[in-house]
Design a protein around this motif. Sequence first.
Motif, PDB file in Angstrom:
ATOM      1  N   GLU A 225       0.838  -1.204   0.000  1.00  0.00           N
ATOM      2  CA  GLU A 225       0.000   0.000   0.000  1.00  0.00           C
ATOM      3  C   GLU A 225       0.872   1.253   0.000  1.00  0.00           C
ATOM      4  OE1 GLU A 225      -3.017   0.464  -0.466  1.00  0.00           O
ATOM      5  OE2 GLU A 225      -4.189  -1.291   0.138  1.00  0.00           O
ATOM      6  N   ARG A 228       2.210   1.720  -3.464  1.00  0.00           N
ATOM      7  CA  ARG A 228       1.217   2.184  -4.443  1.00  0.00           C
ATOM      8  C   ARG A 228       1.087   3.702  -4.408  1.00  0.00           C
ATOM      9  NH1 ARG A 228      -5.141   0.518  -5.000  1.00  0.00           N
ATOM     10  NH2 ARG A 228      -5.112   0.923  -2.767  1.00  0.00           N
ATOM     11  N   ARG A 229       1.261   4.285  -3.243  1.00  0.00           N
ATOM     12  CA  ARG A 229       1.201   5.750  -3.155  1.00  0.00           C
ATOM     13  C   ARG A 229       2.430   6.395  -3.784  1.00  0.00           C
ATOM     14  NH1 ARG A 229      -1.075   4.228   1.912  1.00  0.00           N
ATOM     15  NH2 ARG A 229       0.963   4.323   2.950  1.00  0.00           N
ATOM     16  N   THR A 230       3.529   5.648  -3.855  1.00  0.00           N
ATOM     17  CA  THR A 230       4.769   6.166  -4.450  1.00  0.00           C
ATOM     18  C   THR A 230       4.774   5.998  -5.961  1.00  0.00           C
ATOM     19  OG1 THR A 230       5.971   5.588  -2.428  1.00  0.00           O
ATOM     20  CG2 THR A 230       7.290   5.997  -4.412  1.00  0.00           C
ATOM     21  N   VAL A 232       2.192   5.120  -8.662  1.00  0.00           N
ATOM     22  CA  VAL A 232       0.770   4.925  -8.969  1.00  0.00           C
ATOM     23  C   VAL A 232       0.625   4.114 -10.261  1.00  0.00           C
ATOM     24  CG1 VAL A 232      -1.406   6.077  -9.473  1.00  0.00           C
ATOM     25  CG2 VAL A 232       0.202   7.089  -7.820  1.00  0.00           C
ATOM     26  N   GLY A 233      -0.239   3.101 -10.214  1.00  0.00           N
ATOM     27  CA  GLY A 233      -0.542   2.337 -11.422  1.00  0.00           C
ATOM     28  C   GLY A 233       0.536   1.376 -11.855  1.00  0.00           C
ATOM     29  N   GLN A 260      -7.957  -2.651 -12.022  1.00  0.00           N
ATOM     30  CA  GLN A 260      -6.873  -1.681 -12.207  1.00  0.00           C
ATOM     31  C   GLN A 260      -5.756  -2.257 -13.068  1.00  0.00           C
ATOM     32  OE1 GLN A 260      -5.460   0.545  -8.807  1.00  0.00           O
ATOM     33  NE2 GLN A 260      -7.469   0.541  -7.813  1.00  0.00           N
TER      34      GLN A 260
END
Length: 720
Positions: A225, A228-230, A232-233, A260
């Motif tokens: 998690e 994912r913030r670092t 994205v995608g 996604q």
Amino acid sequence: MSVDQYSICPCGSGKKIKFCKCKDSVGELEKVLTMFEGGQLVPALDRLSNILQEHPDAAWALALRGRLLMDLREYDSLAENADRFIRLQPSNPLALTQRAAAKIFSADVSAATESLLEALNESGRNVDSFVMDVSSMLAMVLAQQGNVLSARVYAMLSAYAQGYDNEQVRGFLAQLDSAPSLNHRQKAVPAMIERPADADWGERFDEALSLLRSNKVLLAQTKFESLRRTVVGEPAVLSGLFLCAVWRADMQQQCEMLKQLSQCESLSFDERCRYRALAALTQPTDDIAIPAVELFAEIENADEVELALIASDRLIQLPPETARQFITSEEEVPPRSVFRLADRPKVGEDSELPAAEDIPVSQAIVLVYGRQTDRAACVEAIEVFESDVEEIKNVLTGVIGDVTWDSKPFGSIPFLDACESRPAYQFRKGSMEDIQAIVLGFMNIHLPKSVLTQQLPILGGRSLADTADDDSLLLERTTVVRIVESYEALASKPQVIAAIQDGAKVAPLPEIKLTNADVEEGVHNEDLFRVDTSSLGIEELWYILSQCQSIGVRSTGAKVAKQLIATDMSEDQNVLKLQCYMYWLSAVSDTAQAGSIAEEAIAFAKEKKLPFASLLMMKLELHLSTGDEAGFKSTIGEIDANYRNNPEVMAQLQQLLMRAGLIRPDGSLRQGSPAGPAPGASPAASSSSGLWTPDSPNPPAAGSPASGDGGSKLWVPGMD
């Protein structure tokens, strides 16, 4: 004999008894274990209760007591024991596992999963067998809820744990893999996507991946998690989060991560479709399930309504025994009669067999209930698609008169079931081969049309045919076609698949010409339908055949088995070739072809002096399913001639006849038992097949099962 102070303490701490907090109370351990081994479970439970009164902090006693309570199915006491154990040792993996088991039995599967993950997190490298037992239980419960991927990972955790042997969980996995109604894309968990080699966040990713592979799922999810913030995608990170969701049995999160992934432009179009298809299969209600309703109306006179329905040219009455299929408990009263509602006037059943294109399609099941103490007489129409509601109301009103129709949700019908058009016709004449040919022709006509015209949520409530020229829905449209291609029931019909691909304007996937190296790397389950195995060696062909057999890809498996049979093999490989014959025989659906394969296989076995009793049993079951009386008698005689003095084969024969409903366990005749229904035929067709059964009016000829009254025994070769 005293307890070994240097053995591992059974409390679950992982410490040796000498260094564990339990050392002062463990003196009673040997006595308790002796009771366990002697089957004295209740006295052992009492003894553990006494020990815990004297030593409230005896964690080993709580650990053993929890296992015993689970074996005795005292689930409330198990929950209390788990709570006490956790208060004493909050991070003890056995305490957490007991809580997980208690949550399973109280139907709180989400809490059970979280507790078991905590137990795995605290277990370290050596996982206790009790944790594996509860993991197996959780897998089976998850499968019942439709959470197939999560069920698979927990079953595999137990099935492949070193030093843990559980035949039940391996059988469960085999059953899951071979389930014909399960899409082949759901028969494996997607592998982790590799991260870019030069990623500056690679070290953080590798740390999260290491935690995941060590079953420390909750810690791994936190790190994924954060990643994912670092980034994205990023597909690799989304893949990690998806696997965490699988372990947490969170279907909503699984579906979200898969969607996604399907939007990641860095992945190929085929890969994106693969993930989108799995998302749709994970939560079909949101994408591909078809909503249906149930219509019902109270009626004054059930007899008059029943006669009107029988007289209608749009309704076909089903055999009386069908009624019991529509009750969920013995306390329920079954409907007095069951009908299929046809989409056009029915074909006369007194004439010759109709052409496939002349047979109408069933639109709904209609049930008639008489008056009961707690309800009025009524008529119900179930499995009604929302698009057909008004037409069905009008047809039934025209038959039974003016009534007030009400409706309620029937639930969502699975995509495969919704697309499977059913003939509104009772086959009462004709040979099995003729009936099978007609049913196959019927499916070839109606199945593509049904798939192409279903209104699906994934297409915005439109159908494949309606969106065939809509390029904005190419991914979704291709996803639906790929799902269709991965159902065994459809993939084995190339004519149907081709018609669906043409109607949806979706190009077929190219054939994969396999090499021996490709087989070593592994082949995706859903790709087995399009493999060219002509270049493979014997060992690689056998591997592909084993994979097809394990997950139920019968069409490709039959081709590979046939290829192996045609391959030159050494004498010591004849057993392998005979196994290929047996798989080929079990995989084909055409009864005439199956009969030819059986004869060829038996001739091969006789020539090579190999045992062929199993082939004779398969041949006998084939005759039973097709109602072939002469073939049944002949095969019984062949079993007698070759295996009369083999008690194991005679026992197999008796078991087969019991399963077919011909005899009771004591060997006496079972009166009124029909032969097994033939594939694709209605119950009426089966009951009039002409196969001799114990209740037939004419006795069998010599060499066949002996006739007699209800107290006689069915003759089995080898019986004195």
